[in-house]
Design an enzyme around this catalytic site. Structure first.
Site, PDB file in Angstrom:
ATOM      1  N   GLN A  33       0.809  -1.215   0.000  1.00 17.79           N
ATOM      2  CA  GLN A  33       0.000   0.000   0.000  1.00 17.79           C
ATOM      3  C   GLN A  33       0.847   1.272   0.000  1.00 17.79           C
ATOM      4  O   GLN A  33       0.348   2.338  -0.362  1.00 17.79           O
ATOM      5  CB  GLN A  33      -0.943  -0.003   1.209  1.00 17.79           C
ATOM      6  CG  GLN A  33      -2.002  -1.093   1.102  1.00 17.79           C
ATOM      7  CD  GLN A  33      -2.984  -1.093   2.253  1.00 17.79           C
ATOM      8  OE1 GLN A  33      -2.721  -1.719   3.259  1.00 17.79           O
ATOM      9  NE2 GLN A  33      -4.100  -0.407   2.114  1.00 17.79           N
ATOM     10  N   ARG A  90       3.682   0.000  13.059  1.00 15.82           N
ATOM     11  CA  ARG A  90       3.366  -1.321  12.516  1.00 15.82           C
ATOM     12  C   ARG A  90       3.454  -1.254  10.992  1.00 15.82           C
ATOM     13  O   ARG A  90       2.745  -0.465  10.370  1.00 15.82           O
ATOM     14  CB  ARG A  90       1.956  -1.747  12.954  1.00 15.82           C
ATOM     15  CG  ARG A  90       1.523  -3.033  12.323  1.00 15.82           C
ATOM     16  CD  ARG A  90       0.141  -3.494  12.787  1.00 15.82           C
ATOM     17  NE  ARG A  90      -0.192  -4.666  12.026  1.00 15.82           N
ATOM     18  CZ  ARG A  90      -1.258  -4.799  11.232  1.00 15.82           C
ATOM     19  NH1 ARG A  90      -2.157  -3.841  11.133  1.00 15.82           N
ATOM     20  NH2 ARG A  90      -1.438  -5.903  10.547  1.00 15.82           N
ATOM     21  N   HIS A 134       0.810  -9.191   4.866  1.00 12.12           N
ATOM     22  CA  HIS A 134      -0.300  -8.270   4.610  1.00 12.12           C
ATOM     23  C   HIS A 134      -0.582  -8.349   3.110  1.00 12.12           C
ATOM     24  O   HIS A 134      -0.524  -7.363   2.397  1.00 12.12           O
ATOM     25  CB  HIS A 134       0.054  -6.856   5.071  1.00 12.12           C
ATOM     26  CG  HIS A 134      -1.120  -5.956   5.303  1.00 12.12           C
ATOM     27  ND1 HIS A 134      -1.316  -5.256   6.484  1.00 12.12           N
ATOM     28  CD2 HIS A 134      -2.161  -5.630   4.517  1.00 12.12           C
ATOM     29  CE1 HIS A 134      -2.422  -4.536   6.402  1.00 12.12           C
ATOM     30  NE2 HIS A 134      -2.956  -4.740   5.207  1.00 12.12           N
ATOM     31  N   GLU A 179      -5.441 -10.010   8.932  1.00 12.07           N
ATOM     32  CA  GLU A 179      -6.787 -10.223   8.415  1.00 12.07           C
ATOM     33  C   GLU A 179      -6.889 -11.438   7.483  1.00 12.07           C
ATOM     34  O   GLU A 179      -7.186 -11.295   6.287  1.00 12.07           O
ATOM     35  CB  GLU A 179      -7.294  -8.966   7.693  1.00 12.07           C
ATOM     36  CG  GLU A 179      -7.290  -7.724   8.571  1.00 12.07           C
ATOM     37  CD  GLU A 179      -7.851  -6.485   7.881  1.00 12.07           C
ATOM     38  OE1 GLU A 179      -8.128  -6.551   6.667  1.00 12.07           O
ATOM     39  OE2 GLU A 179      -8.017  -5.453   8.546  1.00 12.07           O
ATOM     40  N   ASN A 307      -8.267  -5.632  14.312  1.00 15.14           N
ATOM     41  CA  ASN A 307      -8.563  -4.522  13.408  1.00 15.14           C
ATOM     42  C   ASN A 307     -10.058  -4.293  13.430  1.00 15.14           C
ATOM     43  O   ASN A 307     -10.835  -5.235  13.245  1.00 15.14           O
ATOM     44  CB  ASN A 307      -8.140  -4.845  11.968  1.00 15.14           C
ATOM     45  CG  ASN A 307      -6.629  -4.892  11.809  1.00 15.14           C
ATOM     46  OD1 ASN A 307      -5.884  -4.648  12.754  1.00 15.14           O
ATOM     47  ND2 ASN A 307      -6.182  -5.207  10.602  1.00 15.14           N
ATOM     48  N   TYR A 309     -13.235  -1.591  12.126  1.00 16.33           N
ATOM     49  CA  TYR A 309     -13.671  -0.438  11.339  1.00 16.33           C
ATOM     50  C   TYR A 309     -15.143  -0.125  11.532  1.00 16.33           C
ATOM     51  O   TYR A 309     -15.534   1.019  11.666  1.00 16.33           O
ATOM     52  CB  TYR A 309     -13.372  -0.660   9.847  1.00 16.33           C
ATOM     53  CG  TYR A 309     -11.894  -0.581   9.572  1.00 16.33           C
ATOM     54  CD1 TYR A 309     -11.291   0.631   9.286  1.00 16.33           C
ATOM     55  CD2 TYR A 309     -11.084  -1.708   9.658  1.00 16.33           C
ATOM     56  CE1 TYR A 309      -9.920   0.730   9.075  1.00 16.33           C
ATOM     57  CE2 TYR A 309      -9.714  -1.623   9.454  1.00 16.33           C
ATOM     58  CZ  TYR A 309      -9.139  -0.394   9.163  1.00 16.33           C
ATOM     59  OH  TYR A 309      -7.778  -0.293   8.970  1.00 16.33           O
ATOM     60  N   GLU A 366      -5.336  -1.917  13.878  1.00 14.71           N
ATOM     61  CA  GLU A 366      -5.813  -0.989  12.843  1.00 14.71           C
ATOM     62  C   GLU A 366      -7.154  -0.437  13.281  1.00 14.71           C
ATOM     63  O   GLU A 366      -8.008  -1.182  13.780  1.00 14.71           O
ATOM     64  CB  GLU A 366      -6.054  -1.678  11.492  1.00 14.71           C
ATOM     65  CG  GLU A 366      -4.829  -1.974  10.695  1.00 14.71           C
ATOM     66  CD  GLU A 366      -5.164  -2.608   9.341  1.00 14.71           C
ATOM     67  OE1 GLU A 366      -6.256  -2.348   8.789  1.00 14.71           O
ATOM     68  OE2 GLU A 366      -4.321  -3.380   8.863  1.00 14.71           O
TER      69      GLU A 366
END
Ligand code: IFM
Length: 464
Positions: A33, A90, A134, A179, A307, A309, A366
């Protein structure tokens, strides 16, 4: 960062006093990313390079070829972290930089990048937290079968050993997988992530082999970086029925199974949920889970990474198959990608995990939100929605702690705006704005507020 920090426009104002002295304040990123430099120093393609190159896969045809050019700008980026007062960073390691071609021979030039990054972090007083996976699987390993193939778990353990042997003298915090639900179910189930395969059996096999690889990687890290803290990061959601219909409650339980329990149960209880095994009967081949697998998967850990959201609100609909689940909203505000802002869900996830699964420390590895940021004429970026989200979710961490969950740290997603997978560069999650054309970084108002919060926490500890 000399201008006055902004005030969160939110009903909740978390207090730094709600966190213990050793609470870890961090931010997170991931290799594909942000790094760019996809062909530098011997790196070979990952499944995300291949997937992004396929027409129609990624919004606007975006790719990670340049991304934030962090590979060349890591010194500046570590400087930003230091200015923010982060205690931890991280990041993830790109497997094909370290073992190009999915092979077994370590690439000194690829490892050299992480050497330099780690040294720079340590010089800046920032603790490195490395994630092994990741999502950038070497394409050759995908061509050999990818995660649905059991041998990939072995390849992953070999990679973990190489990474830990090279960096374990300075990196003492390791996360095996980020994830795995996304890797398995988006990568092999719906195909909206790399490698873009859509087969339910492949997705389930991938999930099992990811977890098996996790267990083996834990042992490899412990062997090559003794004394390290090792954990796994799961993306967890509360799944809540949106109406009173019994069918909606049953559906929510089932989706909770696929999203949360399918990963939590084997890691912490050494078993897959029986209701799901019944549900999935016929989809899995007879020998998918071999004797000893669950013991490896449930090897002891030092922490859990969560994580978070948003929440899933779901009701049963009269339609068949995948359309039987209708995802709804609670009428809360929604971020640019449509995700509802639901900090209570974070409290629920953290308390649930600590009550039902583990007494280990939990790190929020996250948490963050995407908004349509505007750069003002003076170059500043005022992002009150992200700032409010951050404040509300830190408050949620404090509430979860009060309720008894051992929440030991928080990593904002993300340090930098970055390549948001299938959404390309259209979704900005950063505390720091990135102008992708010029690569100029600008700390947003949310970043300045986070820095102020971290400083106030530190000053509270230092006060006599
Ligand atoms: O950008 C991703 C990250 O890579 C994994 N967790 C969710 C983030 C936001 O979608």
């Amino acid at each position: 960062m000399t201008t006055a920090p902004p005030v969160p426009q939110t009903t909740r104002h978390p207090s730094p006093a709600g966190f213990p002295p050793d609470f870890v304040w961090g931010a997170a990123t991931a290799s594909y990313q942000i790094e760019g430099a996809v062909s530098d120093d011997g790196r070979t393609p990952s499944i995300w390079d291949a997937y992004a190159a396929e027409p129609g896969r990624i919004r606007n045809g975006d790719t990670g070829v340049v991304a934030c050019d962090h590979y060349h700008r890591y010194r500046e980026d570590v400087g930003l972290m230091r200015d923010l007062g982060l205690g931890a960073y991280r990041f993830s390691l790109a497997w094909p930089r370290i073992l190009p071609g999915g092979g077994t021979r370590p690439n000194p030039a690829g490892l050299g990048f992480y050497d330099r990054l780690v040294d720079r972090l340590l010089e800046a007083g920032i603790t490195p937290w490395a994630t092994l996976y990741h999502w950038d699987l070497p394409v050759e390993i995908e061509q050999a079968g990818g995660w649905p193939d059991r041998a990939t778990a072995d390849r992953f353990a070999e990679y973990a050993a190489v990474a830990a042997a090279a960096l374990g003298d300075r990196v003492h915090h390791w996360i095996t997988l980020n994830e795995p639900w996304c890797s398995a179910f988006l990568g092999y189930g719906s195909g909206i992530h790399a490698p873009g395969r859509a087969d339910p059996t492949d997705a389930l096999l991938a999930s099992h082999h990811l977890l098996l690889g996790h267990g083996r990687a834990v042992e490899a890290i412990r062997a090559h970086a003794p004394g390290s803290q090792v954990g796994i990061t799961l993306n967890l959601y509360p799944v809540t029925p949106a109406d009173d219909a019994p069918a909606s409650a049953a559906l929510a339980h089932r989706l909770d199974g696929l999203h949360n329990r399918w990963f939590l149960d084997p890691v912490f209880r050494g078993d897959y949920p029986v209701d799901l095994l019944d549900d999935l009967d016929g989809l899995l081949p007879g020998d998918w889970c071999r004797p000893g697998d669950l013991a490896e998967i449930s090897t002891s850990l030092d922490f859990l990474g969560v994580n978070y959201y948003t929440r899933h609100n779901v009701r049963s609909s009269p339609y068949p198959g995948v359309n039987a689940a209708e995802f709804t909203h609670r009428g809360l505000s929604r971020a640019a990608n449509g995700w509802e802002v639901d900090p209570d869900g974070l409290v629920e996830v953290l308390t649930r995990v600590s009550e039902e699964y583990t007494s280990l420390p939990i790190y929020v590895t996250e948490n963050g939100s995407a908004w349509e940021d505007r750069v003002a004429a003076d170059g500043s970026v005022d992002d009150p929605d992200r700032l409010g989200y951050l404040a509300d979710h830190l408050d949620a961490c404090a509430r979860a702690r009060e309720a008894g969950a051992d929440v030991a740290g928080y990593f904002a997603w993300s340090l930098l705006d970055n390549f948001e997978w299938a959404e390309g560069y259209t979704m900005r999650f950063g505390l720091v704005h990135v102008d992708y054309a010029s690569q100029v970084r600008t700390v947003k108002a949310s970043g300045r507020w986070y820095a102020q919060f971290i400083a106030a926490h530190r000053d509270g500890i230092l006060a006599p």
